[in-house]
Design a protein around this motif. Sequence first.
Motif, mmCIF file in Angstrom:
data_model
loop_
_atom_site.group_PDB
_atom_site.id
_atom_site.type_symbol
_atom_site.label_atom_id
_atom_site.label_comp_id
_atom_site.label_asym_id
_atom_site.label_seq_id
_atom_site.Cartn_x
_atom_site.Cartn_y
_atom_site.Cartn_z
ATOM 1 N N TYR A 117 56.597 44.161 35.581
ATOM 2 C CA TYR A 117 56.888 43.604 36.900
ATOM 3 C C TYR A 117 57.947 42.526 36.760
ATOM 4 O O TYR A 117 57.972 41.805 35.749
ATOM 5 C CB TYR A 117 55.636 42.968 37.515
ATOM 6 C CG TYR A 117 54.512 43.926 37.814
ATOM 7 C CD1 TYR A 117 54.608 44.842 38.857
ATOM 8 C CD2 TYR A 117 53.345 43.904 37.059
ATOM 9 C CE1 TYR A 117 53.571 45.713 39.141
ATOM 10 C CE2 TYR A 117 52.295 44.774 37.342
ATOM 11 C CZ TYR A 117 52.414 45.675 38.375
ATOM 12 O OH TYR A 117 51.385 46.536 38.657
ATOM 13 N N SER A 154 39.536 42.294 33.712
ATOM 14 C CA SER A 154 40.394 41.977 34.851
ATOM 15 C C SER A 154 41.771 41.521 34.342
ATOM 16 O O SER A 154 41.855 40.719 33.418
ATOM 17 C CB SER A 154 39.729 40.869 35.667
ATOM 18 O OG SER A 154 40.560 40.511 36.732
ATOM 19 N N GLY A 155 42.815 42.067 34.930
ATOM 20 C CA GLY A 155 44.172 41.663 34.548
ATOM 21 C C GLY A 155 44.747 42.463 33.390
ATOM 22 O O GLY A 155 45.892 42.243 32.987
ATOM 23 N N SER A 156 43.969 43.416 32.863
ATOM 24 C CA SER A 156 44.465 44.149 31.688
ATOM 25 C C SER A 156 45.457 45.249 32.048
ATOM 26 O O SER A 156 46.125 45.796 31.177
ATOM 27 C CB SER A 156 43.281 44.733 30.898
ATOM 28 O OG SER A 156 42.529 45.603 31.718
ATOM 29 N N GLY A 157 45.535 45.610 33.335
ATOM 30 C CA GLY A 157 46.554 46.589 33.729
ATOM 31 C C GLY A 157 46.005 47.913 34.218
ATOM 32 O O GLY A 157 46.731 48.904 34.308
ATOM 33 N N LYS A 158 44.737 47.952 34.628
ATOM 34 C CA LYS A 158 44.129 49.230 35.047
ATOM 35 C C LYS A 158 44.746 49.735 36.355
ATOM 36 O O LYS A 158 45.105 50.899 36.468
ATOM 37 C CB LYS A 158 42.607 49.069 35.205
ATOM 38 C CG LYS A 158 41.917 48.567 33.942
ATOM 39 C CD LYS A 158 40.435 48.378 34.132
ATOM 40 C CE LYS A 158 40.046 47.383 35.211
ATOM 41 N NZ LYS A 158 40.428 45.985 34.896
ATOM 42 N N THR A 159 44.840 48.830 37.333
ATOM 43 C CA THR A 159 45.446 49.235 38.611
ATOM 44 C C THR A 159 46.926 49.567 38.396
ATOM 45 O O THR A 159 47.452 50.531 38.966
ATOM 46 C CB THR A 159 45.273 48.105 39.644
ATOM 47 O OG1 THR A 159 43.869 47.931 39.865
ATOM 48 C CG2 THR A 159 45.941 48.442 40.972
ATOM 49 N N THR A 160 47.559 48.785 37.550
ATOM 50 C CA THR A 160 48.966 49.047 37.217
ATOM 51 C C THR A 160 49.116 50.447 36.629
ATOM 52 O O THR A 160 50.066 51.168 36.940
ATOM 53 C CB THR A 160 49.461 47.981 36.217
ATOM 54 O OG1 THR A 160 49.303 46.699 36.816
ATOM 55 C CG2 THR A 160 50.911 48.194 35.841
#
Length: 239
Positions: A30, A59-65
Amino acid sequence: MDQEQDTVQDEPPEEQPESLLRIEQLSKSYAVPTGRLQVLQTVSFQVQSGEFLAITGPSGSGKTTLLGALDSPDSGEIWLNEIAVHRLRGPAAADFRRQQVGFVFQLYYLLPNLTALENVMAPLLPSRRKLGFDLRQRAKELLERVGLGDRLGHPPARLSGGEQQRVAIARALINSPQLVLADEPTGNLDPATGMEVLEVLRELQRRGRQTLLLVTHDPELAALADKHIPLEQLSRVGA
Ligand SMILES: Nc1ncnc2c1ncn2[C@@H]1O[C@H](COP(=O)(O)OP(=O)(O)OP(=O)(O)O)[C@@H](O)[C@H]1O
Ligand SMILES: [Mg+2]
């Protein structure tokens, strides 16, 4: 012992299971004020046809990404059923997604002014005439299968959180997608309801012989999958 290892390395198994989704060296970053934030670096993995794979990470590890990057990676390859999805552009890409992929999100994104039944029908309404099956009937059957046969006329505001997510699951399956992507689909539900909803999703996916890729931080949910892999391991596996 050495010999056995040699055999394993030299001869690939004769029948490789069919992989529906193949991700090769996917990277995503990003733009941030200080430059670029690299979230995924050369992530590679495969999901076999009909398999339920969970990818886990905090959380924040990039799963949604990761799920987003299946649409628009910086680099890398995405093969679905041997189709080079990363090469599709514009309307072709949108059509392909609409036909082949179903999404279930943490926030259900149901349309507030539509009933449960209409929400499930919504993705296919524009192409209703060309479908070759009765859309309303199929939506009704899916809602019955998720246990909401008696809630067809309820708008989202008159459904519980778990019920709303079950509507969203039925909606994701309306086009009988080959691949279902689920991002923390039980994140807004209490643990018992969450487990129940995921079991509904798993059951439908098995019946429809769909392939399910779930990303979650929750090890208990991941344990329901056929296989679970920490996201952090995928940058090395097959890379
Ligand atoms: N649009 C964006 N612009 C800049 N940074 C972003 C953007 N979206 C996400 N990030 C950053 O990328 C990292 C990964 O975010 P992502 O949402 O993929 O994590 P996640 O594993 O899904 O987390 P969660 O379990 O909380 O949903 C986070 O550090 C986040 O701050
Ligand atoms: Mg997320």
